[in-house]
Design an enzyme around this catalytic site. Structure first.
Site, mmCIF file in Angstrom:
data_model
loop_
_atom_site.group_PDB
_atom_site.id
_atom_site.type_symbol
_atom_site.label_atom_id
_atom_site.label_comp_id
_atom_site.label_asym_id
_atom_site.label_seq_id
_atom_site.Cartn_x
_atom_site.Cartn_y
_atom_site.Cartn_z
ATOM 1 N N ASN A 106 10.030 4.224 2.779
ATOM 2 C CA ASN A 106 9.796 3.671 4.101
ATOM 3 C C ASN A 106 11.034 2.952 4.611
ATOM 4 O OD1 ASN A 106 6.710 3.780 4.728
ATOM 5 N ND2 ASN A 106 6.848 3.270 2.555
ATOM 6 N N ARG A 132 0.828 -1.214 0.000
ATOM 7 C CA ARG A 132 0.000 0.000 0.000
ATOM 8 C C ARG A 132 0.862 1.264 0.000
ATOM 9 N NH1 ARG A 132 -0.668 4.730 2.598
ATOM 10 N NH2 ARG A 132 -0.299 3.681 4.596
ATOM 11 N N ASP A 133 1.505 1.568 1.107
ATOM 12 C CA ASP A 133 2.294 2.803 1.195
ATOM 13 C C ASP A 133 3.478 2.752 0.239
ATOM 14 O OD1 ASP A 133 3.147 5.269 2.112
ATOM 15 O OD2 ASP A 133 4.015 4.511 3.963
ATOM 16 N N CYS A 182 10.900 7.744 -4.642
ATOM 17 C CA CYS A 182 12.197 7.706 -5.319
ATOM 18 C C CYS A 182 13.288 8.092 -4.333
ATOM 19 C CB CYS A 182 12.182 8.692 -6.479
ATOM 20 S SG CYS A 182 13.809 8.964 -7.165
ATOM 21 N N HIS A 207 10.228 6.914 7.981
ATOM 22 C CA HIS A 207 10.753 6.905 6.608
ATOM 23 C C HIS A 207 12.259 7.132 6.671
ATOM 24 C CE1 HIS A 207 6.851 7.495 4.101
ATOM 25 N NE2 HIS A 207 6.687 6.633 5.076
ATOM 26 N N HIS A 221 6.111 4.649 12.531
ATOM 27 C CA HIS A 221 6.154 4.556 11.065
ATOM 28 C C HIS A 221 7.213 5.537 10.587
ATOM 29 C CE1 HIS A 221 3.911 3.990 7.110
ATOM 30 N NE2 HIS A 221 4.629 5.071 6.846
#
Lengths: 313, 313
Positions: free
Chosen positions: B264, B29-30, B255, B224, B222
């Protein structure tokens, strides 16, 4: 708008960390010796000047290993003769043996480093010595360097894992480190040469090194980011009181696309974390990222540093 | 010889960490919603099957956002209709609003997630709402999902920094999180949407969220990896008792070469650390790396995961 223009990272100190960290910048030596390209001496000199201007206080400049083994650093004498040393910056060099020390002394070097191994297999492959024989090789190097008034750092490689032997016993790392310190070295740099360490192992090794009688002030950590673990391992080491961290501008060193990758922790990624934590380093992150972006152009490939790619990609 | 064949990473637990961590895998998904390429539904289905076979227990499968905004996930109904759900695996989906929830319910979904913002600017840009208006939008979604017996996760984006507003006040994050939990959500996922967080900030935000009355068992992180900070931030969160960590197989998502990068945390890099720390995840790292290498081929670019590049590059 970019993250830097928005004032990021935010500065939020964490409990139990040092207020200041010394970054031992190894890009010009450990970085470039592992690049396939041979970089012209003029580019190396500009690189070192830019790193000093970005606020780094320790720049490992080159290595006096035989040019047959490391042709990338065959210009060591020329480099040092032409280097404009910045005020207050140290420029240590690697010396593998007595012949290397002779060359370093002739070049007027004041800080040297030797490069030992924690494992038999790597000692054999890298030094063609047993563990015991490596001490015999280093003893006269350290004794003479000390007699000449030089400061000597001892690298210990393969402290966390060895591609032939697997996991490395922390008590063995501590024993090797203690032997090297007893020769007269002033600092140990504990290296994760293949980048496999995780934070519990960092705590175990640092605990054994302390138990062997080496004070944490004399310990540096040297992590490679092969498996993305370098920064979390650094955080674990900082929590145990380590205040010297090795890193390489732009993450120079080794191709990031192969299992043999040995890219160092990128100085920019380290400085981002330390800036956010309010830990002083003296480094100007934007100047440093500019320097690494410039160097990546010279090398013809993107920097492996996440920060450099994000800010200058 | 490779590091894996040599039995690396070594397993050395650290003090104060949980014994088990639930990885909330967001790659399908993400990850895919931020890839430029639109991936065929057959590839997505095989990706999800392989992730389940690698031992991941929570696979965020898709999003019921309007296809105009995220064409990459326009096949949500088709995907769910053809998905072979593995035993014991949860397949949550993102629902932005009531219309999205309608579609999710029609597709037989049992776990949904909403996506809120910690900052006014991002709420305006991403949701076209003020912070207060977002609660009004989510209230009927959560109420109806709960009435249908569904479990609802609440994402909070921009918890650590916002590219327009800069640093984000931890008390604001806590207030937003508490409001969303009070609507009836069962879990908060605190997102560092632009990857700028550092460990002190993680501690500050988690501290405020706890002070607002949200138990750590209900909190996920979560991160990144835009600036290389995701894993050290995860380590800081684990030390504070967090046991649910979001990550993306192969580091899919965004990217890695632009400042807007939003990649992520790579699940492989996370699993390497947790394996080394002896923290159970149930994941088979080699199967997972194979899956991400396979997916990278489908996407036509190398995986941003350091572990995937090192093991399968």
């Amino acid at each position: 708008m970019g993250a830097r223009e928005a004032g990021l990272p935010a500065v939020v100190p964490a409990v139990g960390l040092p207020s200041r960290v010394t970054i031992w910048e190894v890009g010009a030596r450990d970085g470039l010796q592992n690049e396939q390209a041979v970089v012209p001496v003029e580019v190396k000199l500009e690189f070192l000047d830019r790193l000093a201007a970005a606020g780094l206080g320790v720049l490992e400049a080159t290595s006096f290993v035989h040019p047959r083994w490391v042709p990338q650093l065959a210009d060591a004498e020329d480099l040092l003769a032409r280097l404009r040393q910045a005020d207050g910056v140290r420029y240590p060099v690697l010396v593998p043996n007595e012949r290397g020390l002779d060359r370093a002394l002739a070049a007027g070097v004041r800080h040297v480093a030797i490069f030992g191994s924690a494992t038999e297999t790597f000692a054999k492959r890298n030094l063609n010595r047993t563990l015991d024989e490596q001490y015999a090789m280093f003893e006269p190097v350290v004794a003479r360097a000390r007699a000449e008034g030089l400061d000597v750092r001892a690298y210990v490689s393969m402290c966390f894992g060895d591609p032939w032997e697997g996991p490395v016993d922390p008590t063995r790392v501590a024993a090797v480190g203690k032997r090297l310190m007893d020769l007269g070295c002033s600092q140990l740099s504990l290296g994760d040469t293949i980048g496999v360490a995780t934070p519990g192992q960092v705590e175990a090794v640092l605990g054994q090194v302390a138990a062997a009688g080496v004070g944490v002030d004399a310990v540096a950590v040297h992590f490679h980011d092969t498996y993305g673990q370098a920064l979390s391992n650094t955080l674990a080491a900082l929590r145990l009181g380590v205040t010297t961290v090795d890193s390489s501008a732009g993450g120079l060193g080794g191709c990031p696309y192969a299992e043999s990758a040995t890219g160092n922790l990128a100085t920019e990624d380290l400085v981002w974390m330390l800036d956010g934590l309010g830990v002083e380093t003296g480094v100007d992150l934007d100047k440093l990222a500019d320097t690494s972006a410039w160097m990546a152009e010279r090398l013809g490939r993107p920097s492996p540093s996440r920060v450099v790619r994000a800010l200058r990609g």
